[in-house]
Design an enzyme around this catalytic site. Structure first.
Site, PDB file in Angstrom:
ATOM      1  N   HIS A   1       0.858  -1.202   0.000  1.00 50.03           N
ATOM      2  CA  HIS A   1       0.000   0.000   0.000  1.00 50.03           C
ATOM      3  C   HIS A   1       0.887   1.242   0.000  1.00 50.03           C
ATOM      4  CE1 HIS A   1      -3.419   2.523   0.595  1.00 50.03           C
ATOM      5  NE2 HIS A   1      -3.716   2.252   1.843  1.00 50.03           N
TER       6      HIS A   1
ATOM      7  N   HIS B   1      -2.247  -2.341  -9.602  1.00 54.26           N
ATOM      8  CA  HIS B   1      -3.214  -1.670  -8.735  1.00 54.26           C
ATOM      9  C   HIS B   1      -4.491  -2.500  -8.709  1.00 54.26           C
ATOM     10  CE1 HIS B   1      -5.789   1.489  -7.057  1.00 54.26           C
ATOM     11  NE2 HIS B   1      -4.663   2.057  -6.663  1.00 54.26           N
TER      12      HIS B   1
ATOM     13  N   ASP C   1       2.916   5.364  -6.713  1.00 52.60           N
ATOM     14  CA  ASP C   1       4.156   5.209  -5.939  1.00 52.60           C
ATOM     15  C   ASP C   1       5.392   5.051  -6.804  1.00 52.60           C
ATOM     16  OD1 ASP C   1       1.990   3.464  -3.899  1.00 52.60           O
ATOM     17  OD2 ASP C   1       3.108   5.226  -3.215  1.00 52.60           O
TER      18      ASP C   1
HETATM   19  C1  SDX Z   1      -1.374   2.146  -3.357  1.00 48.91           C
HETATM   20  O1  SDX Z   1      -6.086   0.818  -3.283  1.00 48.91           O
HETATM   21  C2  SDX Z   1      -5.590   1.979  -3.504  1.00 48.91           C
HETATM   22  O2  SDX Z   1      -6.248   2.840  -4.024  1.00 48.91           O
HETATM   23  C3  SDX Z   1      -4.143   2.134  -3.042  1.00 48.91           C
HETATM   24  C4  SDX Z   1      -3.473   3.428  -3.462  1.00 48.91           C
HETATM   25  C5  SDX Z   1      -4.077   4.641  -2.760  1.00 48.91           C
HETATM   26  O3  SDX Z   1      -3.931   5.754  -3.259  1.00 48.91           O
HETATM   27  O4  SDX Z   1      -4.613   4.436  -1.618  1.00 48.91           O
HETATM   28  O5  SDX Z   1      -3.589   3.640  -4.868  1.00 48.91           O
HETATM   29  C6  SDX Z   1      -2.011   3.435  -3.082  1.00 48.91           C
HETATM   30  O6  SDX Z   1      -1.354   1.307  -2.488  1.00 48.91           O
HETATM   31  C7  SDX Z   1      -0.845   1.868  -4.730  1.00 48.91           C
HETATM   32  C8  SDX Z   1      -0.300   0.395  -4.868  1.00 48.91           C
HETATM   33  C9  SDX Z   1       1.122   0.407  -4.300  1.00 48.91           C
HETATM   34  N1  SDX Z   1       1.653  -0.998  -4.248  1.00 48.91           N
HETATM   35  C10 SDX Z   1       2.618  -1.414  -5.023  1.00 48.91           C
HETATM   36  O7  SDX Z   1       3.100  -0.752  -5.941  1.00 48.91           O
HETATM   37  C11 SDX Z   1       3.131  -2.820  -4.671  1.00 48.91           C
HETATM   38  C12 SDX Z   1       3.249  -3.670  -5.935  1.00 48.91           C
HETATM   39  N2  SDX Z   1       1.900  -3.938  -6.460  1.00 48.91           N
HETATM   40  C13 SDX Z   1       1.268  -5.174  -6.077  1.00 48.91           C
HETATM   41  O8  SDX Z   1       1.625  -5.713  -4.855  1.00 48.91           O
HETATM   42  C14 SDX Z   1      -0.189  -5.259  -6.484  1.00 48.91           C
HETATM   43  O9  SDX Z   1      -0.285  -4.814  -7.780  1.00 48.91           O
HETATM   44  C15 SDX Z   1      -1.242  -4.558  -5.638  1.00 48.91           C
HETATM   45  C16 SDX Z   1      -1.130  -4.902  -4.212  1.00 48.91           C
HETATM   46  C17 SDX Z   1      -1.122  -3.072  -5.806  1.00 48.91           C
HETATM   47  C18 SDX Z   1      -2.615  -4.983  -6.170  1.00 48.91           C
HETATM   48  O10 SDX Z   1      -2.744  -6.323  -5.867  1.00 48.91           O
HETATM   49  P1  SDX Z   1      -4.079  -7.107  -6.267  1.00 48.91           P
HETATM   50  O11 SDX Z   1      -5.134  -6.207  -6.785  1.00 48.91           O
HETATM   51  O12 SDX Z   1      -4.432  -8.005  -5.124  1.00 48.91           O
HETATM   52  O13 SDX Z   1      -3.596  -7.899  -7.512  1.00 48.91           O
HETATM   53  P2  SDX Z   1      -3.028  -9.334  -7.459  1.00 48.91           P
HETATM   54  O14 SDX Z   1      -2.016  -9.421  -6.375  1.00 48.91           O
HETATM   55  O15 SDX Z   1      -4.175 -10.292  -7.428  1.00 48.91           O
HETATM   56  O16 SDX Z   1      -2.258  -9.407  -8.847  1.00 48.91           O
HETATM   57  C19 SDX Z   1      -2.953  -9.835  -9.997  1.00 48.91           C
HETATM   58  C20 SDX Z   1      -1.873 -10.557 -10.829  1.00 48.91           C
HETATM   59  C21 SDX Z   1      -1.128 -11.628 -10.031  1.00 48.91           C
HETATM   60  O17 SDX Z   1      -0.671 -12.593 -10.929  1.00 48.91           O
HETATM   61  P3  SDX Z   1      -1.547 -13.981 -11.101  1.00 48.91           P
HETATM   62  O18 SDX Z   1      -1.633 -14.590  -9.694  1.00 48.91           O
HETATM   63  O19 SDX Z   1      -2.896 -13.541 -11.638  1.00 48.91           O
HETATM   64  O20 SDX Z   1      -0.740 -14.817 -12.080  1.00 48.91           O
HETATM   65  O21 SDX Z   1      -0.864  -9.586 -11.205  1.00 48.91           O
HETATM   66  C22 SDX Z   1       0.379  -9.951 -10.603  1.00 48.91           C
HETATM   67  C23 SDX Z   1       0.086 -10.910  -9.483  1.00 48.91           C
HETATM   68  O22 SDX Z   1       1.179 -11.777  -9.265  1.00 48.91           O
HETATM   69  N3  SDX Z   1       0.961  -8.707 -10.101  1.00 48.91           N
HETATM   70  C24 SDX Z   1       2.247  -8.385 -10.196  1.00 48.91           C
HETATM   71  C25 SDX Z   1       2.346  -7.111  -9.627  1.00 48.91           C
HETATM   72  N4  SDX Z   1       1.139  -6.699  -9.212  1.00 48.91           N
HETATM   73  C26 SDX Z   1       0.289  -7.707  -9.501  1.00 48.91           C
HETATM   74  N5  SDX Z   1       3.308  -9.047 -10.700  1.00 48.91           N
HETATM   75  C27 SDX Z   1       4.503  -8.406 -10.618  1.00 48.91           C
HETATM   76  N6  SDX Z   1       4.677  -7.176 -10.102  1.00 48.91           N
HETATM   77  C28 SDX Z   1       3.629  -6.495  -9.591  1.00 48.91           C
HETATM   78  N7  SDX Z   1       3.797  -5.280  -9.074  1.00 48.91           N
END
Ligand code: SDX
Length: 430
Positions: free
Chosen positions: A266, A307, A365
């Site tokens: 997050h 996201h 971010d």
């Molecule tokens: C913020 O919610 C908000 O609005 C948050 C925010 C705000 O203003 O409040 O926007 C701020 O938190 C932005 C996000 C910051 N986080 C990161 O940058 C961390 C890296 N991102 C991930 O951890 C992830 O993308 C999340 C946590 C942001 C979202 O996760 P989800 O929606 O639960 O998605 P998921 O984990 O189910 O991913 C879907 C697929 C998966 O692959 P499969 O299992 O389908 O094969 O996408 C892949 C994931 O492995 N994936 C990634 C990835 N993000 C998702 N693979 C590699 N790198 C990534 N960053």
């Protein structure tokens, strides 16, 4: 024409259940399942992937189109034409302030920037190397013990004063968390500065020399705060709402929000993104990390990418990238290796089938850490700055929830997968 109801039919011949479908002003409609429980069945949605926890008038995101509106205004227009306190007023009160309203609001916030003098002692309970977010969780939570006239959350006037206190004081707590880390004296808020300049002064000034905030950097910093102010029902905002639904005081609720925001998935992602870029180090190593991000056996994720809602470029990331250019230009850092590395990483990822197919784009971010680092802000303070900006959204959402006559304590149900009933076994028989 939009559907107005859905009928659940069961394959065991149970009576079908009609559920109303409710539409908002923008975005997806929702199935109102509030009556479902009395039929002896619940819905199951860990992580709330498909569940609306509330109705809200504050912020709207269209993840497919990459749109973000605060009270209907596109984020691009607010970032271009407003300052952070105007946007905070908009989030809290629903309209942009006129000149008189803005002057009154800014004056009120300026009167609340000081901390109760005994709060100084709370900082000194921490080790000097405590992470600023740990200090912020502790100090903001402890404000519950100092502002007893902000406890009656049923009173709209009390909620407004508490909201203003938090908006005004959290920056002071954040800046002092940094000063405490450095072992430097706390710098008191100065009314002669605007919100962004004041924070920069509290962060970088010392009693021994004059310090004047760079106006270009202050404007860029103010824009960063606007971009982070609110974002619908993200994890930390949902935390604040759930804590507030029990009637907990506003300082405890915002402390809970700060704790949730700290997570690397997050708000902690900005700090983690810069650490990732520093670890990659060189454009030649980008391919290695892209490969790791795609490897399911590797826990590494590309920080600053992906996201829950955006399946397009996070509109904040595009504005942040532009702000990055401005700040690096002002600082004479156009050849900043981190920024060049980030631009190349973004380009490679956006051309990679894995990221394209999963609709993974840079989020807010991805660039924010580079901008703040260029401004001289240490990695450890990135999420603290995210928290001071998001305080505007947290208190607006908290107040909206408590103003809702339908507000009830949040209490999700569960799918029980544990042991069926069984009889106790005494110790000598185990
Ligand atoms: C913020 O919610 C908000 O609005 C948050 C925010 C705000 O203003 O409040 O926007 C701020 O938190 C932005 C996000 C910051 N986080 C990161 O940058 C961390 C890296 N991102 C991930 O951890 C992830 O993308 C999340 C946590 C942001 C979202 O996760 P989800 O929606 O639960 O998605 P998921 O984990 O189910 O991913 C879907 C697929 C998966 O692959 P499969 O299992 O389908 O094969 O996408 C892949 C994931 O492995 N994936 C990634 C990835 N993000 C998702 N693979 C590699 N790198 C990534 N960053």
């Amino acid at each position: 024409m939009k559907p107005t109801k859905v009928t659940l039919t069961f394959d065991d011949g149970s009576a079908p259940i009609d559920l109303p479908i409710v539409s908002g002003n923008l975005g997806a409609s929702v199935i109102d399942i509030r009556q479902l429980g009395k039929h002896g069945i619940f819905t199951y949605d860990p992580g709330f992937l498909s569940t609306a926890s509330c109705s809200s008038e504050i912020t709207y995101i269209d993840g497919d189109e990459g749109l973000l509106y605060y009270r209907g205004y596109p984020i691009q227009q607010l970032a271009e034409h407003c300052d952070f306190l105007e946007v905070s007023y908009l989030l809290m009160h629903g309209e942009l302030p006129n000149q008189a309203q803005k002057e009154t609001f800014v004056g009120t916030i300026n009167r609340h920037t000081m901390l109760h003098d005994q709060l100084n002692n709370i900082f000194r309970g921490f080790r000097r190397d405590a992470h600023p977010m740990a200090v912020m969780v502790g100090v903001v939570g402890s404000m519950s013990a100092f502002y007893n006239d902000s406890m009656d959350v049923r009173d709209p006037k009390v909620r407004e004063v508490a909201a203003y206190r938090l908006l005004a004081k959290v920056p002071t707590v954040a800046a002092w968390s940094y000063k405490y880390n450095l072992g430097q004296p706390f710098m008191y808020p100065q009314k002669r500065y605007n919100f962004a300049e004041n924070f920069m002064h509290m962060m970088f000034a010392t009693p021994t020399e004059d310090y004047e905030p760079n106006p270009v950097l202050a404007k860029a910093f103010d824009r960063i705060l606007i971009l982070h102010a609110d974002h619908e029902q993200n994890a930390s905002t949902s935390t604040v709402r759930l804590a507030g639904s029990s009637g907990a005081n506003p300082f405890a609720c915002v402390a809970a929000g700060i704790a949730s925001l700290w997570g690397p998935a997050h708000g902690g992602a900005n700090e983690a993104t810069l650490k990732m870029l520093e670890e990659i180090g060189d454009v030649s190593r980008i391919g290695e990390y892209i490969k790791r991000a795609k490897d399911k056996t590797d826990s590494f994720r590309l920080m600053g990418f992906g996201h829950r809602v955006y399946r397009n470029m996070d509109p904040r990331a595009a504005i942040m990238r532009e702000t990055c250019h401005q700040v690096l230009d002002e600082m004479g850092l156009n050849d900043d290796p981190m920024f060049k590395l980030a631009l190349k990483l973004e380009q490679i990822a956006l051309e990679d089938e894995y990221f394209v197919s999963k609709q993974l784009y840079p989020n807010v971010d991805f660039y924010s850490g580079i901008v703040m680092r260029a401004m001289g802000i240490p990695n450890s303070m990135f999420t603290a700055i995210f928290a001071l900006a998001r305080t505007a959204g947290w208190v607006a959402q908290w107040n909206e929830m408590l103003s809702d006559p339908e507000a009830r304590i949040g209490r999700p149900r569960q799918l029980y997968t544990g042991a069926p009933r069984r009889e106790f076994v005494s110790l000598d028989k185990r």
